[in-house]
Write an enzyme that holds these catalytic residues in place. Structure first.
Site, mmCIF file in Angstrom:
data_model
loop_
_atom_site.group_PDB
_atom_site.id
_atom_site.type_symbol
_atom_site.label_atom_id
_atom_site.label_comp_id
_atom_site.label_asym_id
_atom_site.label_seq_id
_atom_site.Cartn_x
_atom_site.Cartn_y
_atom_site.Cartn_z
ATOM 1 N N ARG A 1 56.449 -57.581 -23.380
ATOM 2 C CA ARG A 1 55.295 -58.057 -22.628
ATOM 3 C C ARG A 1 54.964 -59.439 -23.165
ATOM 4 N NH1 ARG A 1 49.004 -56.029 -23.054
ATOM 5 N NH2 ARG A 1 48.927 -57.678 -24.605
ATOM 6 N N TYR B 1 43.222 -63.364 -23.623
ATOM 7 C CA TYR B 1 43.594 -61.970 -23.883
ATOM 8 C C TYR B 1 45.073 -61.878 -24.296
ATOM 9 C CZ TYR B 1 45.476 -57.403 -23.361
ATOM 10 O OH TYR B 1 46.161 -56.260 -23.647
ATOM 11 N N ASP C 1 50.600 -58.614 -18.599
ATOM 12 C CA ASP C 1 49.353 -57.858 -18.403
ATOM 13 C C ASP C 1 48.250 -58.818 -17.941
ATOM 14 O OD1 ASP C 1 47.210 -56.114 -18.498
ATOM 15 O OD2 ASP C 1 47.597 -55.415 -20.542
ATOM 16 N N HIS D 1 45.207 -57.685 -17.195
ATOM 17 C CA HIS D 1 43.996 -57.089 -17.786
ATOM 18 C C HIS D 1 42.807 -57.096 -16.818
ATOM 19 C CE1 HIS D 1 42.181 -55.770 -21.758
ATOM 20 N NE2 HIS D 1 43.384 -55.226 -21.742
ATOM 21 N N GLU E 1 50.971 -55.899 -14.820
ATOM 22 C CA GLU E 1 50.077 -54.790 -15.196
ATOM 23 C C GLU E 1 48.625 -55.123 -14.872
ATOM 24 O OE1 GLU E 1 50.818 -53.619 -19.203
ATOM 25 O OE2 GLU E 1 48.747 -53.023 -19.568
ATOM 26 N N GLU F 1 45.938 -47.558 -17.591
ATOM 27 C CA GLU F 1 45.586 -47.318 -19.002
ATOM 28 C C GLU F 1 44.132 -46.898 -19.178
ATOM 29 O OE1 GLU F 1 46.643 -51.244 -20.575
ATOM 30 O OE2 GLU F 1 44.545 -51.561 -21.065
ATOM 31 N N ARG G 1 50.337 -45.714 -15.939
ATOM 32 C CA ARG G 1 50.299 -45.982 -17.384
ATOM 33 C C ARG G 1 49.331 -45.093 -18.149
ATOM 34 N NH1 ARG G 1 48.933 -50.207 -19.502
ATOM 35 N NH2 ARG G 1 50.545 -50.059 -21.082
ATOM 36 N N GLU H 1 55.056 -48.445 -23.838
ATOM 37 C CA GLU H 1 54.516 -49.564 -24.611
ATOM 38 C C GLU H 1 54.541 -49.201 -26.099
ATOM 39 O OE1 GLU H 1 50.374 -50.426 -23.872
ATOM 40 O OE2 GLU H 1 50.616 -52.519 -24.463
ATOM 41 N N TRP I 1 37.076 -58.026 -19.219
ATOM 42 C CA TRP I 1 37.815 -58.549 -20.382
ATOM 43 C C TRP I 1 39.296 -58.238 -20.228
ATOM 44 C CZ3 TRP I 1 40.265 -55.440 -24.285
ATOM 45 C CH2 TRP I 1 40.972 -56.221 -25.246
#
Ligand code: EZ4
Ligand code: CO
Length: 402
Positions: free
Chosen positions: A147, A159, A210, A212, A236, A262, A283, A339, A402
């Site tokens: 990643r 991030y 990602d 996020h 992601e 996630e 995920r 991951e 975030w």
């Protein structure tokens, strides 16, 4: 085989972990991870104050019945705190059942579907040059997938970018640190990072990224289109997941595979995305989505719709959680990728385990159960410390994901 004690252990070997340990009258023990990053003590209380007393005296073999008892029986269903608590009980019961049977847990889940578990690491840097060096470092360690996150010029603190490269830990502050974000700067810059990586590494490395949860659906569609030439394994969490129709809009514009889940805690968070085939990887994590029993149910549904697993494996998922994930990953037919953010040596000391990394894959040991435990004497040396994830704002100060 009766449960005689349910013990909640809170420890902070570099970061906070909540672990449930069950004891039986046969002398067997089992462990489950109940860590909810930044909200740890809520789950510890849910277990200590409301669940542990329900477990003492129960037959430790009753995995499904105990799951239903805690899920349906609480009346208040779902939610990250409840589902993390149920997950810990469920995981500990699978650990015990494996030990009682003399078999690793993956054997109880149907046996091996593969030799090893393909993992991706985290390469990140403050500049494109640093990112290239980091990817090269993971390449040298044998990783086949990484990643990639890169600092965005003009933004302080992006991030996924860390100073300690191998042990990224975002929950790093006793009160939330604040970061700033601009989707415009990000969308302009991030494709140049992946273009540089493909120039340097060719098609050799599988690359992931990602977002996020930070973009709108149409921004995410633009991002995916601009990334198409670089052949990513997935993008992601492109958007917030509360409005799942947003994924349909992304799908209408791009063939880049999408991964999410996630922050999900039950199958009901996943059904629309899976059955409408709006994502390619789901995920969910054992420790956040109701344990081995429930993630297996989610992955079985996903398999019917060509959706593969890609379980969350950040540092806030303890080695207990990672071991449980590896048993599921080893057994299910629709495994995608796992991951793997390395835990610090202090965390590994508190959670002795037999899984090991080799040549881009994680492998399980052969012992019965999950093959992981908590060393309570070591855990006691690392008392709980309040630690929060950052809070993110746009340049003008507006609170943003975030
Ligand atoms: O922000 O685990 O894919 N990994 C991630 C992680 C999550 C943290 C939250 O606790 O997105 O870095
Ligand atoms: Co993520």
């Amino acid at each position: 085989m009766r449960i005689t004690e349910a013990r909640v252990i809170v420890t902070c070997p570099g970061r906070n972990f909540v672990t449930l340990k069950l004891f039986t009258d046969d002398g067997l023990t089992g462990v489950g991870d109940a860590t909810l990053n930044g909200r740890e003590l809520a789950v510890a209380s849910y277990l200590t104050d409301h669940v542990c007393r329900l477990l003492v005296g129960r037959d430790a073999h009753l995995i499904e019945d105990t799951w239903q008892y805690l899920y349906q029986g609480s009346y208040w269903r779902r939610g990250p705190v409840t589902m993390a608590a149920i997950a810990a009980v469920d995981t500990a019961l699978w650990d015990i059942k494996g030990k009682a049977a003399g078999l690793p847990v993956y054997q109880l889940l149907g046996g091996r579907s593969r030799e090893g578990v393909l993992v991706y690491g985290h390469a990140n840097g403050a500049s494109v040059e640093e990112v290239i060096d980091e990817v090269a470092r993971y390449d040298a360690m044998g990783y086949r997938a990484v990643r990639v996150q890169c600092a965005i010029p003009g933004l302080s603190d992006t991030y996924g970018v860390s100073t300690d490269k191998l042990f990224y830990e975002p929950a790093d502050s006793p009160l939330p640190r604040e970061t700033r974000w601009s989707s415009e700067s990000y969308l302009d810059f991030i494709p140049t990072v992946f273009s540089a990586l493909r120039e340097r590494f060719g098609l050799h490395m599988r690359l992931l990224h990602d977002v996020h949860h930070r973009l709108t659906p149409i921004e995410a569609a633009r991002l995916c289109k601009s990334m198409e030439p670089y052949g990513l394994l997935w993008i992601e969490d492109p958007i917030r997941e509360e409005l799942q129709e947003g994924f349909r809009l992304i799908r209408q514009h791009t063939t880049v595979p999408i991964a999410t889940g996630e922050v999900f805690n039950s199958i009901w968070d996943c059904t629309q995305l899976i059955t409408e085939q709006l994502v390619d990887y789901i995920r969910v994590a054992v420790s956040h989505a109701g344990g081995i029993t429930h993630v297996r149910r989610i992955f079985q549904l996903a398999d019917l719709y060509h959706v593969r697993s890609g379980s969350h494996g950040a540092t806030d998922l303890s080695p207990v959680s990672l071991a449980a994930a590896l048993h599921v990953d080893t057994a299910i037919p629709n495994f995608g990728i796992q991951e793997y953010m390395r835990h610090t040596p202090a965390t590994d000391e508190v959670f002795p385990h037999s899984y090991f990394y080799n040549d881009g894959e994680l492998h399980l040991g052969d012992e019965p159960g999950l093959g992981v435990d908590i060393d309570e004497a070591a855990a006691a040396r690392f008392p709980y410390r309040p630690a929060y994830l950052p809070v993110n704002r746009l340049i003008d100060g507006t609170v943003h994901s975030w």
